[in-house]
Design a protein around this motif. Sequence first.
Motif, PDB file in Angstrom:
ATOM      1  N   THR A   1     -76.594   0.876  31.903  1.00 55.50           N
ATOM      2  CA  THR A   1     -75.656   1.957  31.618  1.00 55.50           C
ATOM      3  C   THR A   1     -74.283   1.407  31.251  1.00 55.50           C
ATOM      4  O   THR A   1     -73.655   1.862  30.282  1.00 55.50           O
ATOM      5  CB  THR A   1     -75.546   2.891  32.838  1.00 55.50           C
ATOM      6  OG1 THR A   1     -76.823   3.474  33.097  1.00 55.50           O
ATOM      7  CG2 THR A   1     -74.537   4.002  32.588  1.00 55.50           C
TER       8      THR A   1
ATOM      9  N   SER B   1     -88.772  -0.479  30.468  1.00 59.36           N
ATOM     10  CA  SER B   1     -88.574  -1.632  31.345  1.00 59.36           C
ATOM     11  C   SER B   1     -89.913  -2.020  31.945  1.00 59.36           C
ATOM     12  O   SER B   1     -90.367  -1.435  32.912  1.00 59.36           O
ATOM     13  CB  SER B   1     -87.577  -1.256  32.450  1.00 59.36           C
ATOM     14  OG  SER B   1     -87.408  -2.299  33.367  1.00 59.36           O
TER      15      SER B   1
ATOM     16  N   ASP C   1     -81.853  10.164  37.908  1.00 58.53           N
ATOM     17  CA  ASP C   1     -82.312   9.354  39.030  1.00 58.53           C
ATOM     18  C   ASP C   1     -82.487  10.252  40.250  1.00 58.53           C
ATOM     19  O   ASP C   1     -81.678  11.157  40.473  1.00 58.53           O
ATOM     20  CB  ASP C   1     -81.274   8.253  39.324  1.00 58.53           C
ATOM     21  CG  ASP C   1     -81.835   7.107  40.145  1.00 58.53           C
ATOM     22  OD1 ASP C   1     -82.293   7.357  41.277  1.00 58.53           O
ATOM     23  OD2 ASP C   1     -81.803   5.953  39.654  1.00 58.53           O
TER      24      ASP C   1
ATOM     25  N   GLY D   1     -81.186   5.059  36.299  1.00 57.05           N
ATOM     26  CA  GLY D   1     -79.900   4.444  35.969  1.00 57.05           C
ATOM     27  C   GLY D   1     -78.959   4.247  37.136  1.00 57.05           C
ATOM     28  O   GLY D   1     -77.883   3.667  36.969  1.00 57.05           O
TER      29      GLY D   1
ATOM     30  N   GLY E   1     -80.688  -0.605  36.096  1.00 55.03           N
ATOM     31  CA  GLY E   1     -80.312   0.590  35.350  1.00 55.03           C
ATOM     32  C   GLY E   1     -78.815   0.806  35.285  1.00 55.03           C
ATOM     33  O   GLY E   1     -78.272   1.234  34.256  1.00 55.03           O
TER      34      GLY E   1
ATOM     35  N   HIS F   1     -81.905  -4.653  26.318  1.00 53.36           N
ATOM     36  CA  HIS F   1     -82.281  -3.238  26.237  1.00 53.36           C
ATOM     37  C   HIS F   1     -81.490  -2.536  25.133  1.00 53.36           C
ATOM     38  O   HIS F   1     -82.034  -1.752  24.359  1.00 53.36           O
ATOM     39  CB  HIS F   1     -82.034  -2.531  27.571  1.00 53.36           C
ATOM     40  CG  HIS F   1     -83.067  -2.821  28.621  1.00 53.36           C
ATOM     41  ND1 HIS F   1     -83.105  -4.018  29.306  1.00 53.36           N
ATOM     42  CD2 HIS F   1     -84.097  -2.074  29.101  1.00 53.36           C
ATOM     43  CE1 HIS F   1     -84.115  -3.983  30.169  1.00 53.36           C
ATOM     44  NE2 HIS F   1     -84.730  -2.829  30.058  1.00 53.36           N
TER      45      HIS F   1
ATOM     46  N   VAL G   1     -80.943   7.436  30.593  1.00 50.17           N
ATOM     47  CA  VAL G   1     -81.416   6.263  31.316  1.00 50.17           C
ATOM     48  C   VAL G   1     -82.056   6.739  32.613  1.00 50.17           C
ATOM     49  O   VAL G   1     -81.371   7.183  33.531  1.00 50.17           O
ATOM     50  CB  VAL G   1     -80.269   5.276  31.633  1.00 50.17           C
ATOM     51  CG1 VAL G   1     -80.818   4.068  32.405  1.00 50.17           C
ATOM     52  CG2 VAL G   1     -79.591   4.813  30.345  1.00 50.17           C
TER      53      VAL G   1
ATOM     54  N   VAL H   1     -77.479   9.553  33.092  1.00 53.48           N
ATOM     55  CA  VAL H   1     -78.356   8.884  34.054  1.00 53.48           C
ATOM     56  C   VAL H   1     -79.188   9.941  34.774  1.00 53.48           C
ATOM     57  O   VAL H   1     -78.654  10.945  35.246  1.00 53.48           O
ATOM     58  CB  VAL H   1     -77.534   8.075  35.071  1.00 53.48           C
ATOM     59  CG1 VAL H   1     -78.403   7.633  36.250  1.00 53.48           C
ATOM     60  CG2 VAL H   1     -76.904   6.865  34.391  1.00 53.48           C
TER      61      VAL H   1
ATOM     62  N   MET I   1     -86.363   3.242  33.056  1.00 57.65           N
ATOM     63  CA  MET I   1     -86.312   2.187  34.058  1.00 57.65           C
ATOM     64  C   MET I   1     -86.811   2.655  35.420  1.00 57.65           C
ATOM     65  O   MET I   1     -87.039   1.836  36.309  1.00 57.65           O
ATOM     66  CB  MET I   1     -84.877   1.672  34.185  1.00 57.65           C
ATOM     67  CG  MET I   1     -84.230   1.401  32.856  1.00 57.65           C
ATOM     68  SD  MET I   1     -82.937   0.175  32.927  1.00 57.65           S
ATOM     69  CE  MET I   1     -83.839  -1.280  33.340  1.00 57.65           C
TER      70      MET I   1
END
Length: 332
Positions: A17, A115, A31, A8, A13, A231, A5, A29, A73
């Motif tokens: 998750t 997304s 990020d 996330g 996000g 999702h 993700v 995740v 996302m």
Amino acid sequence: MRVLVTGGAGYIGSVVTEELVAGGHEVVVYDDLSKGHRDAVIDEAAFVQGDLLDRDALFSTLRDNAIEAVVHMAARSLVGESVTEPAKYYETNVMGGLVLLDAMRAAGVGPIVFSSTAAVYGAPEKQPIEETAPVAPTNPYGETKLAFERALRWYDEAYGVRYVSLRYFNAAGATPRSGERHDPETHLIPLVLKVALGEIGEVTVFGDDYPTKDGTCVRDYIHVSDLARAHVLSLEMLARGGKSAIYNLGCGGDGYTVREVIDVAREVTGKEIPVKMGPRRAGDPAMLVASSARIASELGFRPAQQDLREIVASAWRWLSARRAQEASVVAA
């Protein structure tokens, strides 16, 4: 499935998750924490701090974690900023997305749930908006999301990267664990709730001369938990061998004006919320309300929390609890 993700640690996000883990999936995740929060990532998910433009880091994350699918996302998402700083939006939303697709191809990973946004439609005359409506974004945010959607179509045709693009406008509300924490905060519901808490003196309404029932913009609001569930449903459909698709996600009604949202917030909080009128913001359509008929028909998705009062109340509970927790930590 083992799912990556991107983004996330952000508001939506982190809830996606939560929903994936609750559905029995393993989640990593990815990020950069430029907008997200490390503590928003649940303990059951692995976390990698990395840049969306770092192809090697993405590839290593996909390969080393044996990722099977991606929920993408990570993005810049402020309409006003996109008008004044379009370069940032093309870099992150388009270039970053292409870097991700390149890393996925190299690692042999697919499919992907993207997304997206109802902003790709611009300001269509027909409401609610269906997926067959013409796309004509009125701001760089919508334009860059559309550009990546178009890339997904061609990557599917050329490389077999199947995808679902979810077009929605306003995620709102909160789970008991996760709510909106943006800096700066630009979303209406958390702003009015901060006014109710006394953290902000007033909320600015941008434009009261739109061709709507009370002159203020009309928007769709979908609870973040419903959004997350969509999702997961989309990802599971692709995992079963389903074809690429584009779905709108909306509240299933006529949407709500800015004034109506403020009035509901007053009812939910029991607080007076002062309002200041401001000029229209560049790139803001008068109305954006998405039809969810297609995803309801094909995936059986229907929002479980459609009432605006439920959405606002969940956000108020989360924000109030968080402020109380913060106060107790300071007092200790």
